[in-house]
Design a protein around this motif. Structure first.
Motif, PDB file in Angstrom:
ATOM      1  N   SER A 117       0.819  -1.216   0.000  1.00 21.70           N
ATOM      2  CA  SER A 117       0.000   0.000   0.000  1.00 21.70           C
ATOM      3  C   SER A 117       0.848   1.260   0.000  1.00 21.70           C
ATOM      4  O   SER A 117       0.342   2.351  -0.248  1.00 21.70           O
ATOM      5  CB  SER A 117      -0.904   0.006   1.230  1.00 21.70           C
ATOM      6  OG  SER A 117      -0.124   0.319   2.371  1.00 21.70           O
ATOM      7  N   CYS A 118       2.148   1.142   0.266  1.00 23.06           N
ATOM      8  CA  CYS A 118       2.988   2.345   0.413  1.00 23.06           C
ATOM      9  C   CYS A 118       3.255   2.985  -0.945  1.00 23.06           C
ATOM     10  O   CYS A 118       3.818   2.342  -1.826  1.00 23.06           O
ATOM     11  CB  CYS A 118       4.310   1.995   1.091  1.00 23.06           C
ATOM     12  SG  CYS A 118       5.412   3.415   1.247  1.00 23.06           S
ATOM     13  N   PRO A 119       2.831   4.256  -1.138  1.00 23.79           N
ATOM     14  CA  PRO A 119       3.004   4.867  -2.450  1.00 23.79           C
ATOM     15  C   PRO A 119       4.422   5.389  -2.705  1.00 23.79           C
ATOM     16  O   PRO A 119       4.818   5.611  -3.842  1.00 23.79           O
ATOM     17  CB  PRO A 119       2.010   6.038  -2.428  1.00 23.79           C
ATOM     18  CG  PRO A 119       1.877   6.389  -0.987  1.00 23.79           C
ATOM     19  CD  PRO A 119       2.109   5.128  -0.201  1.00 23.79           C
ATOM     20  N   SER A 120       5.197   5.582  -1.633  1.00 21.77           N
ATOM     21  CA  SER A 120       6.447   6.335  -1.796  1.00 21.77           C
ATOM     22  C   SER A 120       7.688   5.467  -1.846  1.00 21.77           C
ATOM     23  O   SER A 120       8.759   5.936  -2.207  1.00 21.77           O
ATOM     24  CB  SER A 120       6.591   7.309  -0.631  1.00 21.77           C
ATOM     25  OG  SER A 120       6.851   6.577   0.551  1.00 21.77           O
ATOM     26  N   GLY A 121       7.560   4.189  -1.459  1.00 23.85           N
ATOM     27  CA  GLY A 121       8.749   3.355  -1.381  1.00 23.85           C
ATOM     28  C   GLY A 121       9.465   3.479  -0.043  1.00 23.85           C
ATOM     29  O   GLY A 121      10.571   2.974   0.116  1.00 23.85           O
TER      30      GLY A 121
END
Lengths: 264, 301
Positions: A117-121
């Motif tokens: 779910s993490c959009p940023s890495g």
């Protein structure tokens, strides 16, 4: 004519002074604010509180604070409500996700919902095997209250570990207090421990004897020039130094004979 | 103050309450609807927007990301993942079209707090306050990016009231309420429109984004203006109105071109002569010669 010119010049001067003063005032205020915010940000970055563990796959703390967008999508993705976002009054950088092992530990979902779910890495998508997560490191921190150290067979931390017999093993040792029993001492192996926190959660004491802390707090680090002789030997297939002469053991003659024979 | 009241009476005489508050009502509905979309997940299990106003996912499919958060992350030395970058392209694209600071007036939850403070100020006739430069926000924007680079953290999010409010409502506010109180007190007692109109670097970032946006308020009926000051009184950025409203003699366009205009539409609501209307930057005759220099002037101010 000259008077008018002088008047104009004076007004120009006043305007310029006001402009410079206003600019200086703004710059000063912003700079003051910047000093405060910078110090606060620096302290938040260095805080590293021992009870706060990052989600699986989190980049190293410094890089995590540059990457995390504070959006809470990992918190929403976690099916066990393990993760929470730091509130402003907490010692963790505001808005970043963490969990407290003693409250709700990480269940090590194999489909890694938080990472996906993490959009940023900030939670690295390269972590495909959840057992490679290194959220922290369990440390049996209090030998005086651990029931196994007292000679009981509690073993609860050992049995609750998802990597049973790898991340925590029981090492048998002689119980010198009773003189005839065995102590089964839980030993954590950092090579396998994911820092999920299930052992700390499971510990039966009122306050856990085994605690999971950020790895940087728990781990020592060998000097980089250190070599472990037995490992080098195994790698090379033979000893790296010439075999030593095995001289016969004997004591110098000048010692009194009673001492040489081991008598008092 | 007396002028403002008399103008308000004028409008009241011509239109009903709804007529005078139409755009305001739409704005509140939009702001609350955005919050409701976020809250529907945790409250009712209907996941329309997952995340918070820093970054989210619409219907678990379309990523949305705040541009300033991404800029900070970049300044701090991290290249964000593809999802976050796609999100920032979508959000930036949208606000490029509808005007950057439409975010401030139509989405940002802090706007309701500062609008309340401004309303109380008007009602109580508080007019004095600290003189802040409107350009402070750009200084703060630069400062935030500089500090992000220096400390390697997304530093503004430690204290940013905008994301703090949305995050707080969704994940627990904690001491964040004090920040809301601080912003309210700043606007009410220290400096009118202090936060949104002078300081907020999120607004500053959206201002830059909206430099060339086509959706604008136009003072199309400026020849009807009676100088009643009603628009100047309610406008959160009153300095943007002058060039468009009073620039006819100087040959200036009736379009409010300043990127600081929040497209809130309050001027449209309150004007008794219906001088203002939403429109396009490009439509109708426009002596464009000076608009660029005016825009830069506004930005600097």
């Amino acid at each position: 004519m000259a008077m008018v010119e002088r008047q104009e010049k004076r007004e120009q001067g006043r305007d310029r002074r006001r402009f410079l003063l206003d600019a200086a005032r703004t710059a000063c205020g912003v700079a003051l604010f910047g000093v405060g915010l910078g110090l606060y940000g620096h302290r938040a970055a260095e805080a590293n509180p021992p009870h706060a563990l990052r989600p699986p796959g989190a980049l190293p703390e410094r890089r995590f604070l540059a990457a995390c967008l504070r959006c809470g999508q990992c918190v929403r993705a976690c099916p066990y409500h393990t993760l929470r976002l730091a509130r402003p009054e907490e010692p963790v950088a505001t808005g970043t996700p963490y969990f407290v092992a003693r409250e709700i530990p990480c269940e090590l979902c194999e489909n890694r919902p938080c990472i996906r779910s993490c959009p940023s890495g900030a939670l690295a998508p390269t972590l495909t095997d959840i057992y490679q997560a290194r959220m922290g490191l369990a440390v049996l921190i209090d030998h005086e209250t651990c029931l196994n150290f007292l000679g009981l067979r509690c073993d609860v931390c050992y049995r609750s570990c998802p990597l049973l017999d790898r991340a925590i093993t029981l090492d048998a040792e002689h119980n010198r207090r009773s003189g005839k029993h065995t102590l089964f001492l839980p030993v954590v192996h950092s090579k396998y421990c994911t820092g999920c926190g299930k052992c700390e959660k499971a510990c039966v004491l009122d306050r856990a004897a085994i605690k999971v802390v950020p790895r940087g707090l728990a781990k020592g680090e060998l000097g980089h020039h250190y070599r472990l002789g037995w490992e080098e030997k195994a790698k090379a297939g033979h000893s790296l130094i010439p075999e030593q002469l095995d001289l016969p053991d004997r004591l110098p003659d000048l010692l009194p004979s009673s001492l040489a024979e081991g008598k008092p | 103050m007396s002028r403002a009241i008399s103008s308000a009476e004028q409008v009241a005489a011509r239109r009903g309450w709804l007529g005078r508050h139409g755009w305001l009502l739409w704005r509140r509905i939009t702001q609350l609807a955005v919050l409701a979309c976020f809250l529907a997940g945790p409250w009712a299990g209907v996941w329309l927007l997952r995340g918070d106003m820093a970054a989210s996912r619409l219907l678990d499919a379309v990523p949305l990301t705040d541009p300033l958060v991404i800029l900070q992350s970049l300044a701090a030395g991290h290249l964000p993942g593809t999802t976050a970058l796609v999100g920032v392209v979508i959000v930036s694209g949208f606000y490029l079209l509808v005007g950057g600071r439409s975010y401030c007036a139509w989405v940002c939850p802090v706007n309701m707090v500062t609008d309340l403070a401004a309303w109380i100020r008007r009602r109580l006739g508080i007019e004095d306050g600290a003189r802040l430069a409107r350009a402070c926000r750009y200084w703060l924007l630069a400062l935030v990016l500089g500090l992000a680079a220096a400390t390697h953290t997304v530093i503004w999010e430690l204290v940013n009231p905008v994301t703090m409010v949305s995050r707080g409502l969704l994940f627990g506010m904690g001491a964040g309420w004090w920040l809301v109180v601080a912003v309210f007190c700043l606007d009410l007692l220290v400096a009118g429109r202090g936060w949104c109109g002078h300081l907020c670097p999120v607004g500053g970032c959206f201002s830059v984004l909206g430099l060339a946006s086509p959706l604008r308020v136009r003072a199309a009926g400026r020849h009807r203006c009676t100088n009643c000051q009603a628009c100047f009184t309610v406008c959160p950025e009153p300095q943007v109105i002058g060039p468009a409203l009073r620039g006819a003699s100087a040959g200036r366009s009736p379009v409010i071109t300043s990127p600081n205009c929040t497209n809130c539409g309050r001027c449209i609501d309150v004007c008794p002569e219906r001088v203002f209307a939403f429109g396009s930057r490009f439509a109708a005759p426009q002596p464009e010669t000076e608009s660029n220099s005016i825009r830069m002037e506004e930005l600097r101010r």
